[in-house]
Design a protein around this motif. Structure first.
Motif, PDB file in Angstrom:
ATOM      1  N   ALA A   1       0.948  19.991   6.732  1.00  0.00           N
ATOM      2  CA  ALA A   1       2.232  20.142   6.043  1.00  0.00           C
ATOM      3  C   ALA A   1       2.884  18.790   5.803  1.00  0.00           C
ATOM      4  N   THR A   2       2.752  17.879   6.760  1.00  0.00           N
ATOM      5  CA  THR A   2       3.337  16.544   6.616  1.00  0.00           C
ATOM      6  C   THR A   2       2.594  15.739   5.553  1.00  0.00           C
ATOM      7  N   VAL A   3       1.272  15.816   5.550  1.00  0.00           N
ATOM      8  CA  VAL A   3       0.489  15.120   4.516  1.00  0.00           C
ATOM      9  C   VAL A   3       0.922  15.609   3.133  1.00  0.00           C
ATOM     10  N   VAL A   4       1.092  16.901   2.986  1.00  0.00           N
ATOM     11  CA  VAL A   4       1.528  17.462   1.702  1.00  0.00           C
ATOM     12  C   VAL A   4       2.938  16.977   1.349  1.00  0.00           C
TER      13      VAL A   4
ATOM     14  N   ILE B   1       0.133   8.571  16.026  1.00  0.00           N
ATOM     15  CA  ILE B   1       0.760   8.015  14.822  1.00  0.00           C
ATOM     16  C   ILE B   1      -0.286   7.886  13.717  1.00  0.00           C
ATOM     17  N   TYR B   2       0.074   8.428  12.564  1.00  0.00           N
ATOM     18  CA  TYR B   2      -0.763   8.340  11.378  1.00  0.00           C
ATOM     19  C   TYR B   2      -0.058   7.491  10.324  1.00  0.00           C
ATOM     20  N   GLU B   3      -0.858   6.835   9.522  1.00  0.00           N
ATOM     21  CA  GLU B   3      -0.355   6.131   8.337  1.00  0.00           C
ATOM     22  C   GLU B   3      -1.040   6.742   7.123  1.00  0.00           C
ATOM     23  N   ILE B   4      -0.255   7.041   6.120  1.00  0.00           N
ATOM     24  CA  ILE B   4      -0.791   7.499   4.844  1.00  0.00           C
ATOM     25  C   ILE B   4      -0.499   6.408   3.833  1.00  0.00           C
ATOM     26  N   VAL B   5      -1.544   5.989   3.127  1.00  0.00           N
ATOM     27  CA  VAL B   5      -1.379   4.909   2.161  1.00  0.00           C
ATOM     28  C   VAL B   5      -1.809   5.366   0.770  1.00  0.00           C
ATOM     29  N   PHE B   6      -1.158   4.785  -0.200  1.00  0.00           N
ATOM     30  CA  PHE B   6      -1.512   4.927  -1.609  1.00  0.00           C
ATOM     31  C   PHE B   6      -1.746   3.505  -2.109  1.00  0.00           C
ATOM     32  N   LYS B   7      -2.956   3.015  -1.883  1.00  0.00           N
ATOM     33  CA  LYS B   7      -3.313   1.630  -2.205  1.00  0.00           C
ATOM     34  C   LYS B   7      -3.602   1.507  -3.700  1.00  0.00           C
TER      35      LYS B   7
ATOM     36  N   SER C   1      -5.392   7.373   1.488  1.00  0.00           N
ATOM     37  CA  SER C   1      -6.053   7.373   2.798  1.00  0.00           C
ATOM     38  C   SER C   1      -5.117   7.902   3.871  1.00  0.00           C
ATOM     39  N   ILE C   2      -5.706   8.597   4.829  1.00  0.00           N
ATOM     40  CA  ILE C   2      -4.988   9.072   6.014  1.00  0.00           C
ATOM     41  C   ILE C   2      -5.610   8.329   7.190  1.00  0.00           C
ATOM     42  N   LEU C   3      -4.830   7.461   7.815  1.00  0.00           N
ATOM     43  CA  LEU C   3      -5.365   6.586   8.861  1.00  0.00           C
ATOM     44  C   LEU C   3      -4.756   6.913  10.213  1.00  0.00           C
ATOM     45  N   LEU C   4      -5.604   7.052  11.213  1.00  0.00           N
ATOM     46  CA  LEU C   4      -5.138   7.228  12.580  1.00  0.00           C
ATOM     47  C   LEU C   4      -4.785   5.839  13.102  1.00  0.00           C
ATOM     48  N   LYS C   5      -3.494   5.583  13.328  1.00  0.00           N
ATOM     49  CA  LYS C   5      -3.040   4.249  13.734  1.00  0.00           C
ATOM     50  C   LYS C   5      -2.909   4.096  15.248  1.00  0.00           C
TER      51      LYS C   5
ATOM     52  N   ASN D   1       0.797  -1.228   0.000  1.00  0.00           N
ATOM     53  CA  ASN D   1       0.000   0.000   0.000  1.00  0.00           C
ATOM     54  C   ASN D   1       0.831   1.280   0.000  1.00  0.00           C
ATOM     55  N   ASN D   2       2.130   1.178  -0.296  1.00  0.00           N
ATOM     56  CA  ASN D   2       2.986   2.369  -0.352  1.00  0.00           C
ATOM     57  C   ASN D   2       2.803   3.211   0.915  1.00  0.00           C
ATOM     58  N   SER D   3       3.006   2.603   2.073  1.00  0.00           N
ATOM     59  CA  SER D   3       2.711   3.227   3.367  1.00  0.00           C
ATOM     60  C   SER D   3       3.787   4.201   3.828  1.00  0.00           C
ATOM     61  N   TYR D   4       3.307   5.309   4.356  1.00  0.00           N
ATOM     62  CA  TYR D   4       4.123   6.308   5.033  1.00  0.00           C
ATOM     63  C   TYR D   4       3.595   6.412   6.462  1.00  0.00           C
ATOM     64  N   PHE D   5       4.481   6.701   7.403  1.00  0.00           N
ATOM     65  CA  PHE D   5       4.076   6.893   8.791  1.00  0.00           C
ATOM     66  C   PHE D   5       4.673   8.196   9.316  1.00  0.00           C
ATOM     67  N   PHE D   6       3.942   8.845  10.215  1.00  0.00           N
ATOM     68  CA  PHE D   6       4.504   9.992  10.935  1.00  0.00           C
ATOM     69  C   PHE D   6       3.845  10.095  12.298  1.00  0.00           C
ATOM     70  N   GLU D   7       4.556  10.768  13.203  1.00  0.00           N
ATOM     71  CA  GLU D   7       4.107  10.924  14.586  1.00  0.00           C
ATOM     72  C   GLU D   7       3.996  12.405  14.904  1.00  0.00           C
ATOM     73  N   THR D   8       2.925  12.785  15.606  1.00  0.00           N
ATOM     74  CA  THR D   8       2.723  14.185  15.966  1.00  0.00           C
ATOM     75  C   THR D   8       3.382  14.501  17.309  1.00  0.00           C
ATOM     76  N   LYS D   9       3.338  15.772  17.662  1.00  0.00           N
ATOM     77  CA  LYS D   9       3.902  16.196  18.948  1.00  0.00           C
ATOM     78  C   LYS D   9       3.145  15.603  20.127  1.00  0.00           C
ATOM     79  N   GLU D  10       1.917  15.117  19.889  1.00  0.00           N
ATOM     80  CA  GLU D  10       1.118  14.475  20.943  1.00  0.00           C
ATOM     81  C   GLU D  10       1.270  12.953  20.932  1.00  0.00           C
ATOM     82  N   ASP D  11       2.294  12.452  20.231  1.00  0.00           N
ATOM     83  CA  ASP D  11       2.588  11.015  20.132  1.00  0.00           C
ATOM     84  C   ASP D  11       1.511  10.222  19.392  1.00  0.00           C
TER      85      ASP D  11
END
Length: 159
Positions: A67-70, A20-26, A47-51, A8-18
């Motif tokens: 900004a991170t999604v972009v 974690i989101y996953e962005i997928v290009f399925k 998709s932007i998924l709250l993990k 799913n070409n997954s990307y992950f990032f974490e916010t300042k509040e800990d």
């Protein structure tokens, strides 16, 4: 963010509040009824998924998330410049139009005229509307064909 890849070409990032989101290009080559294999091979459901959310409250309105999604979007398109992304706003909690407004805001704020977005609503048999967005690079050589296929898809979905 970091790119994990996979099916799913997954990307992950974490916010300042800990959080974690996953962005997928399925890959979704079946989405459009076309014979152009280059278009089909470059069609993805975005998709932007709250993990993970360690807090009991909803995530705050962190400006860095947009900004991170972009940045993730730009990274993916730098690897696949003919990519076609279809974003169907999650509707299980009834907040699909709020998600669309948020994404529209990010698109307007950060788009440097590199991308084009088309908005449509899919309508189910119970007459419920679901916002769906198509995003492609302005340099995509199949722009007209993709737009027609997207409009046809959304038109066929309605009663």
């Amino acid at each position: 963010y970091f790119f994990e890849g996979g099916q799913n070409n997954s990307y992950f990032f974490e916010t300042k509040e800990d959080i974690i989101y996953e962005i997928v290009f399925k890959p979704t080559p079946y989405l459009f009824d076309l014979e152009n294999t280059e278009i089909l091979e470059n069609t993805f459901e975005f998709s932007i998924l709250l993990k993970y959310n360690p807090n009991s409250k909803l995530p705050s309105n962190d400006r860095k998330v947009g900004a991170t999604v972009v940045a993730v979007f730009m990274d993916f398109y730098s690897k696949r410049n003919k990519a076609i992304s279809v974003y169907i706003c999650e509707s299980s909690d009834g907040k699909e139009f709020a998600r669309k407004r948020k994404f529209d805001h990010w698109f307007e704020e950060y788009n440097d005229d590199t991308f084009v977005k088309i908005d449509k609503n899919l309508i189910d048999k119970n007459n419920n509307k679901f916002p769906v967005l198509l995003i492609i690079s302005k340099s995509n050589p199949y722009e007209e064909q993709i737009f027609k296929a997207f409009v046809h898809l959304s038109s066929n979905n309605q009663k």
